[in-house]
Motif scaffolding. Structure first.
Motif, mmCIF file in Angstrom:
data_model
loop_
_atom_site.group_PDB
_atom_site.id
_atom_site.type_symbol
_atom_site.label_atom_id
_atom_site.label_comp_id
_atom_site.label_asym_id
_atom_site.label_seq_id
_atom_site.Cartn_x
_atom_site.Cartn_y
_atom_site.Cartn_z
ATOM 1 N N ALA A 141 9.717 52.225 -30.227
ATOM 2 C CA ALA A 141 9.902 53.587 -29.736
ATOM 3 C C ALA A 141 11.257 53.732 -29.071
ATOM 4 O O ALA A 141 11.856 52.749 -28.605
ATOM 5 N N THR A 142 11.738 54.979 -29.017
ATOM 6 C CA THR A 142 12.998 55.279 -28.354
ATOM 7 C C THR A 142 12.884 56.632 -27.674
ATOM 8 O O THR A 142 12.029 57.458 -28.039
ATOM 9 N N VAL A 143 13.746 56.859 -26.701
ATOM 10 C CA VAL A 143 13.755 58.118 -25.959
ATOM 11 C C VAL A 143 14.866 59.015 -26.503
ATOM 12 O O VAL A 143 15.981 58.544 -26.751
ATOM 13 N N PHE A 144 14.555 60.289 -26.705
ATOM 14 C CA PHE A 144 15.568 61.256 -27.095
ATOM 15 C C PHE A 144 15.199 62.607 -26.501
ATOM 16 O O PHE A 144 14.132 62.767 -25.896
ATOM 17 N N THR A 145 16.069 63.570 -26.628
ATOM 18 C CA THR A 145 15.880 64.858 -25.977
ATOM 19 C C THR A 145 15.534 65.942 -26.992
ATOM 20 O O THR A 145 16.168 66.060 -28.038
ATOM 21 N N VAL A 146 14.499 66.723 -26.683
ATOM 22 C CA VAL A 146 14.102 67.861 -27.499
ATOM 23 C C VAL A 146 14.039 69.085 -26.584
ATOM 24 O O VAL A 146 13.242 69.116 -25.645
ATOM 25 N N ASN A 147 14.902 70.057 -26.870
ATOM 26 C CA ASN A 147 14.941 71.281 -26.070
ATOM 27 C C ASN A 147 15.046 70.990 -24.571
ATOM 28 O O ASN A 147 14.384 71.618 -23.742
ATOM 29 N N ILE B 131 9.522 60.910 -26.638
ATOM 30 C CA ILE B 131 9.400 59.571 -27.224
ATOM 31 C C ILE B 131 9.221 59.712 -28.729
ATOM 32 O O ILE B 131 8.334 60.444 -29.186
ATOM 33 N N LEU B 132 10.044 59.027 -29.484
ATOM 34 C CA LEU B 132 9.858 58.909 -30.927
ATOM 35 C C LEU B 132 9.256 57.533 -31.179
ATOM 36 O O LEU B 132 9.901 56.514 -30.940
ATOM 37 N N SER B 133 8.007 57.506 -31.629
ATOM 38 C CA SER B 133 7.290 56.244 -31.824
ATOM 39 C C SER B 133 7.018 56.004 -33.300
ATOM 40 O O SER B 133 6.568 56.916 -34.004
ATOM 41 N N ILE B 134 7.276 54.790 -33.747
ATOM 42 C CA ILE B 134 6.978 54.382 -35.125
ATOM 43 C C ILE B 134 6.020 53.194 -35.047
ATOM 44 O O ILE B 134 6.327 52.180 -34.412
ATOM 45 N N THR B 135 4.864 53.352 -35.659
ATOM 46 C CA THR B 135 3.818 52.331 -35.557
ATOM 47 C C THR B 135 3.393 51.874 -36.942
ATOM 48 O O THR B 135 3.148 52.693 -37.828
ATOM 49 N N ARG B 136 3.281 50.574 -37.081
ATOM 50 C CA ARG B 136 2.832 49.977 -38.349
ATOM 51 C C ARG B 136 1.494 49.273 -38.130
ATOM 52 O O ARG B 136 1.316 48.540 -37.151
ATOM 53 N N ASP B 137 0.562 49.514 -39.025
ATOM 54 C CA ASP B 137 -0.755 48.882 -38.938
ATOM 55 C C ASP B 137 -0.646 47.417 -39.346
ATOM 56 O O ASP B 137 -0.297 47.102 -40.478
ATOM 57 N N ILE B 138 -0.928 46.514 -38.403
ATOM 58 C CA ILE B 138 -0.857 45.077 -38.702
ATOM 59 C C ILE B 138 -2.234 44.426 -38.572
ATOM 60 O O ILE B 138 -2.326 43.209 -38.370
ATOM 61 N N SER B 139 -3.279 45.239 -38.690
ATOM 62 C CA SER B 139 -4.640 44.723 -38.515
ATOM 63 C C SER B 139 -4.957 43.618 -39.515
ATOM 64 O O SER B 139 -5.511 42.570 -39.151
ATOM 65 N N GLU B 140 -4.612 43.840 -40.784
ATOM 66 C CA GLU B 140 -4.905 42.822 -41.800
ATOM 67 C C GLU B 140 -4.125 41.546 -41.527
ATOM 68 O O GLU B 140 -4.639 40.437 -41.723
ATOM 69 N N ARG B 141 -2.882 41.693 -41.081
ATOM 70 C CA ARG B 141 -2.088 40.504 -40.757
ATOM 71 C C ARG B 141 -2.705 39.743 -39.590
ATOM 72 O O ARG B 141 -2.768 38.509 -39.621
ATOM 73 N N LYS B 142 -3.196 40.475 -38.587
ATOM 74 C CA LYS B 142 -3.821 39.821 -37.439
ATOM 75 C C LYS B 142 -5.107 39.113 -37.850
ATOM 76 O O LYS B 142 -5.397 38.029 -37.360
#
Length: 244
Positions: free
Chosen positions: A149-155, A160-171
């Protein structure tokens, strides 16, 4: 428009007219600027505008088609601002579900302390990479996600802009490998212990056999010695050798 004047700009060689609302003071100042310089400013402004528009289109396209879950939340309280389709596919929540709600209100954090870790990292560094945490889906199922995630400004607001990847199968695979390694290690330990026990039993058996054979061997040796003393003249060379 209050204190503004709806006007248009025409720069040298222009094929079209741009209408814009300018504050009255700026318009008065601009009318005193030579038209050639004004046209140059307009060309520069249009270049910046086009670059900004292209950048926004690229971000919008990446946001929409990303295979990873992407969501935008307000930093202050976690209020959802936008989500992409992959977020819906992963969590089950659509835009109507999250509209006007925070991440804590929809109970997506399986452990709310993980959000505290995220916010702390964002406030300290402005970004967080590879935060591994369990997330609760709309169905109630819990999956493991790897979030950056990273912080940026909107209006004017920090978001927070968050990017999440499902790693359940890997775990799950990692856990299966870990258990298999533990089982193999335990088997080695058990086998080693069995071999040690077998060696100890073999040593005990060897000692017992050696002890049990010692007495009859002494008797045989004694008889052979007597035989040699009493009948040596009658024994040939091989017989004497055997009695020694």
């Amino acid at each position: 428009i209050h204190n503004s004047l709806l006007t248009h700009l025409v720069y040298p060689g222009a094929q079209s007219v741009l209408y814009a609302a300018f504050p009255l003071q700026i318009y008065i100042a601009m009318t005193s600027i030579p038209s050639l310089y004004l046209g140059s400013l307009f060309v520069e402004w249009r270049s910046v505008r086009d670059a900004l528009r292209a950048s926004e289109e690229k971000f919008s396209l990446a946001f929409r088609v990303s295979p990873d879950s992407i969501n935008i939340n307000r930093l202050q309280d976690g209020l959802f601002i936008d989500i992409n389709q992959s977020f819906t596919e992963l969590t089950g929540y659509c835009r109507e579900d999250i509209q006007g709600k925070t991440s804590l209100e929809i109970n997506i954090w399986h452990n709310p302390d993980d959000r505290k870790r995220l916010i702390q990292g964002l406030r300290e560094k402005g970004f967080v990479k590879n935060l591994e945490a369990p997330f609760r889906l709309k169905s109630g199922e819990v999956k493991t996600g790897l979030m950056s995630a990273t912080v940026f400004t909107v209006n004017g607001e920090l978001c927070i802009l968050s990017i999440t990847r499902d790693i359940s199968e890997r775990k799950i695979a990692e856990e299966a490998i870990r258990k298999l390694n533990e089982e193999l290690e335990q088997r080695v330990i058990d086998r080693t212990r069995q071999l040690q026990e077998t060696n100890q039993e073999l040593e005990s058996f060897t000692y017992s056999v050696s002890h049990d054979l010692r007495t009859p061997l002494r008797a045989i040796s004694g008889y052979a010695h007597i035989l040699l003393e009493d009948y040596k003249p009658k024994l040939d060379e091989e017989g004497q050798h055997l009695c020694n």
